[in-house]
Scaffold this motif. Structure first.
Motif, PDB file in Angstrom:
ATOM      1  N   GLN A  26       0.859  -1.185   0.000  1.00  0.00           N
ATOM      2  CA  GLN A  26       0.000   0.000   0.000  1.00  0.00           C
ATOM      3  C   GLN A  26       0.889   1.226   0.000  1.00  0.00           C
ATOM      4  O   GLN A  26       1.917   1.248   0.675  1.00  0.00           O
ATOM      5  N   LYS A  27       0.480   2.246  -0.749  1.00  0.00           N
ATOM      6  CA  LYS A  27       1.216   3.512  -0.755  1.00  0.00           C
ATOM      7  C   LYS A  27       0.325   4.612  -0.190  1.00  0.00           C
ATOM      8  O   LYS A  27      -0.901   4.582  -0.344  1.00  0.00           O
ATOM      9  N   GLU A  28       0.971   5.564   0.453  1.00  0.00           N
ATOM     10  CA  GLU A  28       0.245   6.717   0.985  1.00  0.00           C
ATOM     11  C   GLU A  28      -0.550   7.364  -0.148  1.00  0.00           C
ATOM     12  O   GLU A  28      -0.065   7.481  -1.266  1.00  0.00           O
ATOM     13  N   GLY A  29      -1.779   7.738   0.155  1.00  0.00           N
ATOM     14  CA  GLY A  29      -2.620   8.402  -0.827  1.00  0.00           C
ATOM     15  C   GLY A  29      -3.513   7.458  -1.617  1.00  0.00           C
ATOM     16  O   GLY A  29      -4.455   7.889  -2.267  1.00  0.00           O
ATOM     17  N   SER A  30      -3.229   6.157  -1.569  1.00  0.00           N
ATOM     18  CA  SER A  30      -4.053   5.184  -2.302  1.00  0.00           C
ATOM     19  C   SER A  30      -5.349   4.939  -1.535  1.00  0.00           C
ATOM     20  O   SER A  30      -5.462   5.246  -0.357  1.00  0.00           O
ATOM     21  N   ASN A  31      -6.320   4.389  -2.229  1.00  0.00           N
ATOM     22  CA  ASN A  31      -7.560   3.965  -1.579  1.00  0.00           C
ATOM     23  C   ASN A  31      -7.551   2.454  -1.547  1.00  0.00           C
ATOM     24  O   ASN A  31      -7.469   1.809  -2.579  1.00  0.00           O
ATOM     25  N   SER A  32      -7.589   1.895  -0.352  1.00  0.00           N
ATOM     26  CA  SER A  32      -7.516   0.448  -0.222  1.00  0.00           C
ATOM     27  C   SER A  32      -8.357  -0.015   0.949  1.00  0.00           C
ATOM     28  O   SER A  32      -8.342   0.592   2.011  1.00  0.00           O
ATOM     29  N   PHE A  33      -9.097  -1.082   0.716  1.00  0.00           N
ATOM     30  CA  PHE A  33      -9.848  -1.707   1.796  1.00  0.00           C
ATOM     31  C   PHE A  33      -9.235  -3.056   2.132  1.00  0.00           C
ATOM     32  O   PHE A  33      -9.880  -3.916   2.692  1.00  0.00           O
ATOM     33  N   ARG A  34      -7.980  -3.223   1.783  1.00  0.00           N
ATOM     34  CA  ARG A  34      -7.297  -4.481   2.005  1.00  0.00           C
ATOM     35  C   ARG A  34      -6.566  -4.467   3.342  1.00  0.00           C
ATOM     36  O   ARG A  34      -6.055  -3.451   3.786  1.00  0.00           O
ATOM     37  N   ALA A  35      -6.538  -5.629   3.961  1.00  0.00           N
ATOM     38  CA  ALA A  35      -5.747  -5.859   5.167  1.00  0.00           C
ATOM     39  C   ALA A  35      -4.806  -7.011   4.846  1.00  0.00           C
ATOM     40  O   ALA A  35      -5.038  -7.783   3.907  1.00  0.00           O
ATOM     41  N   PHE A  36      -3.748  -7.127   5.623  1.00  0.00           N
ATOM     42  CA  PHE A  36      -2.704  -8.092   5.319  1.00  0.00           C
ATOM     43  C   PHE A  36      -2.369  -8.909   6.558  1.00  0.00           C
ATOM     44  O   PHE A  36      -1.978  -8.363   7.583  1.00  0.00           O
ATOM     45  N   PHE A  37      -2.541 -10.227   6.450  1.00  0.00           N
ATOM     46  CA  PHE A  37      -2.186 -11.144   7.517  1.00  0.00           C
ATOM     47  C   PHE A  37      -0.837 -11.748   7.172  1.00  0.00           C
ATOM     48  O   PHE A  37      -0.663 -12.319   6.094  1.00  0.00           O
ATOM     49  N   VAL A  38       0.120 -11.638   8.086  1.00  0.00           N
ATOM     50  CA  VAL A  38       1.476 -12.125   7.844  1.00  0.00           C
ATOM     51  C   VAL A  38       1.583 -13.573   8.298  1.00  0.00           C
ATOM     52  O   VAL A  38       1.480 -13.864   9.481  1.00  0.00           O
ATOM     53  N   LYS A  39       1.772 -14.470   7.346  1.00  0.00           N
ATOM     54  CA  LYS A  39       2.017 -15.885   7.671  1.00  0.00           C
ATOM     55  C   LYS A  39       3.498 -16.105   7.957  1.00  0.00           C
ATOM     56  O   LYS A  39       3.862 -16.898   8.798  1.00  0.00           O
ATOM     57  N   LYS A  40       4.345 -15.393   7.207  1.00  0.00           N
ATOM     58  CA  LYS A  40       5.792 -15.503   7.360  1.00  0.00           C
ATOM     59  C   LYS A  40       6.395 -14.176   6.943  1.00  0.00           C
ATOM     60  O   LYS A  40       5.930 -13.553   5.995  1.00  0.00           O
ATOM     61  N   GLY A  41       7.431 -13.712   7.651  1.00  0.00           N
ATOM     62  CA  GLY A  41       8.116 -12.487   7.262  1.00  0.00           C
ATOM     63  C   GLY A  41       7.729 -11.289   8.110  1.00  0.00           C
ATOM     64  O   GLY A  41       7.117 -11.434   9.174  1.00  0.00           O
ATOM     65  N   ILE A  42       8.087 -10.105   7.615  1.00  0.00           N
ATOM     66  CA  ILE A  42       7.824  -8.869   8.351  1.00  0.00           C
ATOM     67  C   ILE A  42       7.346  -7.779   7.392  1.00  0.00           C
ATOM     68  O   ILE A  42       7.952  -7.537   6.352  1.00  0.00           O
ATOM     69  N   LEU A  43       6.258  -7.117   7.780  1.00  0.00           N
ATOM     70  CA  LEU A  43       5.774  -5.920   7.098  1.00  0.00           C
ATOM     71  C   LEU A  43       5.898  -4.757   8.072  1.00  0.00           C
ATOM     72  O   LEU A  43       6.032  -4.956   9.284  1.00  0.00           O
ATOM     73  N   ARG A  44       5.832  -3.566   7.537  1.00  0.00           N
ATOM     74  CA  ARG A  44       5.801  -2.387   8.408  1.00  0.00           C
ATOM     75  C   ARG A  44       4.860  -1.361   7.798  1.00  0.00           C
ATOM     76  O   ARG A  44       4.627  -1.348   6.588  1.00  0.00           O
ATOM     77  N   SER A  45       4.306  -0.514   8.639  1.00  0.00           N
ATOM     78  CA  SER A  45       3.528   0.630   8.171  1.00  0.00           C
ATOM     79  C   SER A  45       4.246   1.878   8.669  1.00  0.00           C
ATOM     80  O   SER A  45       4.805   1.891   9.770  1.00  0.00           O
ATOM     81  N   TYR A  46       4.244   2.895   7.821  1.00  0.00           N
ATOM     82  CA  TYR A  46       4.969   4.115   8.180  1.00  0.00           C
ATOM     83  C   TYR A  46       4.461   5.289   7.358  1.00  0.00           C
ATOM     84  O   TYR A  46       3.729   5.117   6.382  1.00  0.00           O
ATOM     85  N   THR A  47       4.857   6.458   7.776  1.00  0.00           N
ATOM     86  CA  THR A  47       4.563   7.676   7.044  1.00  0.00           C
ATOM     87  C   THR A  47       5.878   8.409   6.803  1.00  0.00           C
ATOM     88  O   THR A  47       6.882   8.120   7.459  1.00  0.00           O
ATOM     89  N   ILE A  48       5.859   9.326   5.888  1.00  0.00           N
ATOM     90  CA  ILE A  48       7.034  10.158   5.601  1.00  0.00           C
ATOM     91  C   ILE A  48       6.605  11.603   5.786  1.00  0.00           C
ATOM     92  O   ILE A  48       5.622  12.047   5.177  1.00  0.00           O
ATOM     93  N   ASP A  49       7.340  12.341   6.642  1.00  0.00           N
ATOM     94  CA  ASP A  49       6.960  13.727   6.897  1.00  0.00           C
ATOM     95  C   ASP A  49       7.404  14.647   5.759  1.00  0.00           C
ATOM     96  O   ASP A  49       8.029  14.208   4.784  1.00  0.00           O
ATOM     97  N   LYS A  50       7.075  15.927   5.884  1.00  0.00           N
ATOM     98  CA  LYS A  50       7.368  16.910   4.833  1.00  0.00           C
ATOM     99  C   LYS A  50       8.856  17.087   4.588  1.00  0.00           C
ATOM    100  O   LYS A  50       9.266  17.543   3.534  1.00  0.00           O
ATOM    101  N   LYS A  51       9.678  16.710   5.560  1.00  0.00           N
ATOM    102  CA  LYS A  51      11.130  16.813   5.406  1.00  0.00           C
ATOM    103  C   LYS A  51      11.731  15.535   4.823  1.00  0.00           C
ATOM    104  O   LYS A  51      12.932  15.427   4.674  1.00  0.00           O
TER     105      LYS A  51
END
Length: 179
Positions: A26-51
């Motif tokens: 998923q990218k910031e600004g997209s429209n998504s109703f998806r969720a993600f279940f991790v069976k194996k591995g690592i995901l992260r969620s984050y934002t990027i500020d104006k700087k």
């Protein structure tokens, strides 16, 4: 896992997908109703500020679900990026399917307990960001994600803690000396 299998059976598009390190779900600004279940591995969620600085909101390891809840609940563009930081197997599903699920009282209780635990962790993290020392935040990180220090780059841990990688390195050295 039984609850998850039942929930996923209601979403014909849900499937296990291999995701490579560096891939975006998923990218910031997209429209998504998806969720993600991790069976194996690592995901992260984050934002990027104006700087251009990254601020990690959450890690998701095996058995965790990650999504941009605020975006989905209020039909807003996503505020979070979600990407893969370790090759993963992920089940992608429509989060709205959860509204259609009919669970037994025991299943509801179990899911409510899991959700309450996650909300409590987030509440504690926010309070700690406002008032705890970097060392206390790091100890809480280790308690919450004991398997991550050896699996993610130090710069990501520092971002999650709201400190610089140099400050994290110094703090880890001090902790090691005190043991």
């Amino acid at each position: 896992m039984k609850n998850l299998d039942y929930i996923l059976s209601l979403d014909q598009n849900a499937k296990i997908e291999p995701v490579k390190k560096g891939d975006f779900l998923q990218k910031e600004g997209s429209n998504s109703f998806r969720a993600f279940f991790v069976k194996k591995g690592i995901l992260r969620s984050y934002t990027i500020d104006k700087k251009g600085k990254e601020h990690i909101f959450m890690f998701a390891t095996e058995g965790w679900i990650i999504a941009d809840i605020e975006s989905q609940q209020f039909n807003q563009p996503a505020k979070l990026f979600i990407d893969c930081i370790e090759d993963a197997d992920v089940i992608t599903f429509d989060r709205n399917i959860l509204e259609k699920v009919e669970l037994s009282k025991d299943q509801l209780t179990k899911n409510l307990n899991l959700m309450s635990r996650r909300v409590a962790v987030l509440q504690r993290r926010v309070l700690m960001l406002m008032s705890a020392s970097a060392k206390e935040r790091y100890e809480f990180f280790l308690e919450t994600y004991p398997e991550l220090p050896d699996r993610v780059p130090q710069r990501m841990i520092a971002s999650y803690l709201g400190i610089t990688p140099e400050a994290l390195s110094k703090m880890r050295g001090e902790i090691a000396k005190s043991k």
